[in-house]
Design an enzyme around this catalytic site. Structure first.
Site, PDB file in Angstrom:
ATOM      1  N   SER A 138       4.508   1.993  12.239  1.00 42.37           N
ATOM      2  CA  SER A 138       4.656   2.958  11.326  1.00 42.37           C
ATOM      3  C   SER A 138       3.624   2.757  10.161  1.00 42.37           C
ATOM      4  O   SER A 138       3.488   3.621   9.125  1.00 42.37           O
ATOM      5  CB  SER A 138       5.969   2.865  10.844  1.00 42.37           C
ATOM      6  OG  SER A 138       6.527   1.487  10.036  1.00 42.37           O
ATOM      7  N   GLY A 139       2.931   1.703   9.972  1.00 43.87           N
ATOM      8  CA  GLY A 139       2.089   1.367   9.037  1.00 43.87           C
ATOM      9  C   GLY A 139       0.595   2.002   9.362  1.00 43.87           C
ATOM     10  O   GLY A 139       0.550   2.823  10.436  1.00 43.87           O
ATOM     11  N   TYR A 140      -0.165   2.149   8.458  1.00 46.79           N
ATOM     12  CA  TYR A 140      -1.611   2.831   8.604  1.00 46.79           C
ATOM     13  C   TYR A 140      -2.418   1.931   9.667  1.00 46.79           C
ATOM     14  O   TYR A 140      -3.005   2.658  10.674  1.00 46.79           O
ATOM     15  CB  TYR A 140      -2.403   2.524   7.335  1.00 46.79           C
ATOM     16  CG  TYR A 140      -1.806   3.436   6.038  1.00 46.79           C
ATOM     17  CD1 TYR A 140      -1.046   4.523   6.321  1.00 46.79           C
ATOM     18  CD2 TYR A 140      -1.935   2.973   5.019  1.00 46.79           C
ATOM     19  CE1 TYR A 140      -0.686   5.312   5.572  1.00 46.79           C
ATOM     20  CE2 TYR A 140      -1.458   3.738   3.733  1.00 46.79           C
ATOM     21  CZ  TYR A 140      -0.730   5.020   3.901  1.00 46.79           C
ATOM     22  OH  TYR A 140      -0.172   5.738   3.047  1.00 46.79           O
ATOM     23  N   ALA A 141      -2.300   0.826   9.828  1.00 47.97           N
ATOM     24  CA  ALA A 141      -3.173  -0.012  11.012  1.00 47.97           C
ATOM     25  C   ALA A 141      -2.361   0.139  12.218  1.00 47.97           C
ATOM     26  O   ALA A 141      -3.218   0.877  13.310  1.00 47.97           O
ATOM     27  CB  ALA A 141      -3.261  -1.657  10.516  1.00 47.97           C
ATOM     28  N   CYS A 143     -10.863  -6.231   6.935  1.00 48.20           N
ATOM     29  CA  CYS A 143     -11.765  -5.093   6.652  1.00 48.20           C
ATOM     30  C   CYS A 143     -12.834  -5.658   5.667  1.00 48.20           C
ATOM     31  O   CYS A 143     -14.189  -5.362   5.900  1.00 48.20           O
ATOM     32  CB  CYS A 143     -11.133  -3.930   6.155  1.00 48.20           C
ATOM     33  SG  CYS A 143     -10.037  -4.216   4.897  1.00 48.20           S
ATOM     34  N   ASN A 170     -12.353   1.247   6.599  1.00 45.04           N
ATOM     35  CA  ASN A 170     -11.608  -0.147   6.755  1.00 45.04           C
ATOM     36  C   ASN A 170     -10.507   0.120   7.824  1.00 45.04           C
ATOM     37  O   ASN A 170     -10.171  -0.984   8.289  1.00 45.04           O
ATOM     38  CB  ASN A 170     -10.918  -0.345   5.483  1.00 45.04           C
ATOM     39  CG  ASN A 170     -10.046   0.961   4.825  1.00 45.04           C
ATOM     40  OD1 ASN A 170     -10.529   1.965   4.563  1.00 45.04           O
ATOM     41  ND2 ASN A 170      -8.719   0.583   5.017  1.00 45.04           N
TER      42      ASN A 170
END
Length: 349
Positions: free
Chosen positions: A15-18, A152, A316
């Site tokens: 559910s996170g960005y990564a 990143c 990133n």
């Protein structure tokens, strides 16, 4: 292509960005079949409710990590410190493990303790992991089953400096690198610093010294020169622009810098040297890299002082996280290295 030509993928912490970025790229990859995405907070919810850019691209629902089934590839997109504590559970469910956090990047347990302020939960396993920077570790990644994806900011620093340090084009003295970092690097969880009235329009120095990516950059770069990182948050969502200040020996010129980059990176599919004499796009700019797996590198020389300013730009979330994870998997599994990573970016953006 038949299902037998594909590898099943489970994304833990999706559910996170990564994790969301890895899912976006994997859905467009002909050899990856994402079968599970976990989230404790969003269990039972459609993935596209959290990642609305994936509407119509996947019908998956989040499940809890406790419900994780076996998969060919387990991608760990968890907060730093979480993956290592339960790594045996994930290893029991998948042959190939890709960790997007910092848990297995550092090889020395003492350096890990000094960097993260605690002992590593499984120090005996650190040597099993390949640092997921394809430009430096392509041969190590072939057939790898444990991939620790690079940080990143560290990626932007390493890729700018590596050829020049490898070939002795820089003096063995302090290198100072400053990163202008987009807000997505801080993750999807809200905080005081990410609150819109505090972040919008702000250029805030958030890590003038002691950035944790210093340790992995020093681990990976030749020569063990003193390296000093400073990080500044910017109003951009994606992207890192790094400038590194270094010095070249007497008698060297920008031609030596050019030749070092060409020699080391000539065959690299995702590195572009950007140094143009005219126009407004003379140097790397992360705006042009949103969604891409490129690292653009430029430089400028002050011949009066021998100072060289090195510049690198990445997204990133892609080249800094999920993109080099996919690139590393392509190498590990002997697929064409650019598979699933062909997006060229947008202009204007």
């Amino acid at each position: 292509m038949s299902m037998h030509d594909q590898k099943t993928v489970a994304i833990v912490g999706g559910s996170g960005y990564a994790g969301g970025e890895f899912l976006r790229l994997a859905l467009n990859h002909p050899h990856l079949n994402v079968t599970q995405v976990t989230s404790e907070r969003n269990a039972g919810t459609m993935v596209s409710m959290v990642h609305p850019n994936l509407r119509g691209r996947t019908n998956l629902k989040f499940r809890r990590a406790a419900e994780l089934d076996e998969a060919d590839i387990i991608v760990l997109a968890l907060p730093h410190g979480s993956a290592a504590k339960k790594i045996a559970e994930y290893e029991a469910r998948g042959k190939i493990i890709v960790d997007l956090s910092a848990d297995f990047r550092l090889k020395d347990p003492e350096v890990y303790r000094a960097t993260y302020g605690e002992d590593h939960p499984t120090p005996d396993k650190l040597g099993e992991w390949v640092y997921g920077n394809p430009e430096l570790h392509r041969e190590d990644l072939r057939g790898a089953t444990r991939i620790a994806c690079a940080g990143c900011f560290a990626t932007s620093v390493i890729l700018a400096l590596y050829p020049l340090l490898k070939l002795g084009v820089l003096l063995p003295k302090d290198i100072i690198a400053t990163g202008l970092v987009g807000s997505s690097a801080a993750g999807a969880s809200a905080s005081d610093s990410s609150h819109h009235p505090e972040r919008a329009g702000s250029l805030r120095v958030y890590k003038p010294v002691g950035h944790r990516h210093t340790a992995e950059a020093q681990q990976e770069l030749p020569g063990h020169f003193p390296l000093h990182l400073t990080a500044i948050s910017t109003p951009r969502v994606r992207g890192i622009l790094t400038t590194a200040q270094a010095w070249i020996p007497d008698g060297y010129s920008d031609r030596d810098v050019w030749s070092a980059y060409r020699e080391v990176y000539a065959q690299e599919p995702f590195i572009r040297i950007v140094k143009v004499a005219k126009g407004i796009h003379r140097y790397p700019d992360p705006m042009l890299l949103d969604g891409t797996n490129y690292c653009d590198i430029g430089f400028e020389m002050d011949m009066d002082t021998g100072r060289v300013v090195l510049m690198s730009a990445i997204d990133n979330l892609v080249k800094g996280t999920a993109g080099h994870a996919i690139q590393s998997l392509n190498i590990a599994l002997d697929w064409p290295e650019t598979t699933g990573l062909e997006f060229a970016g947008l202009h204007p953006a």
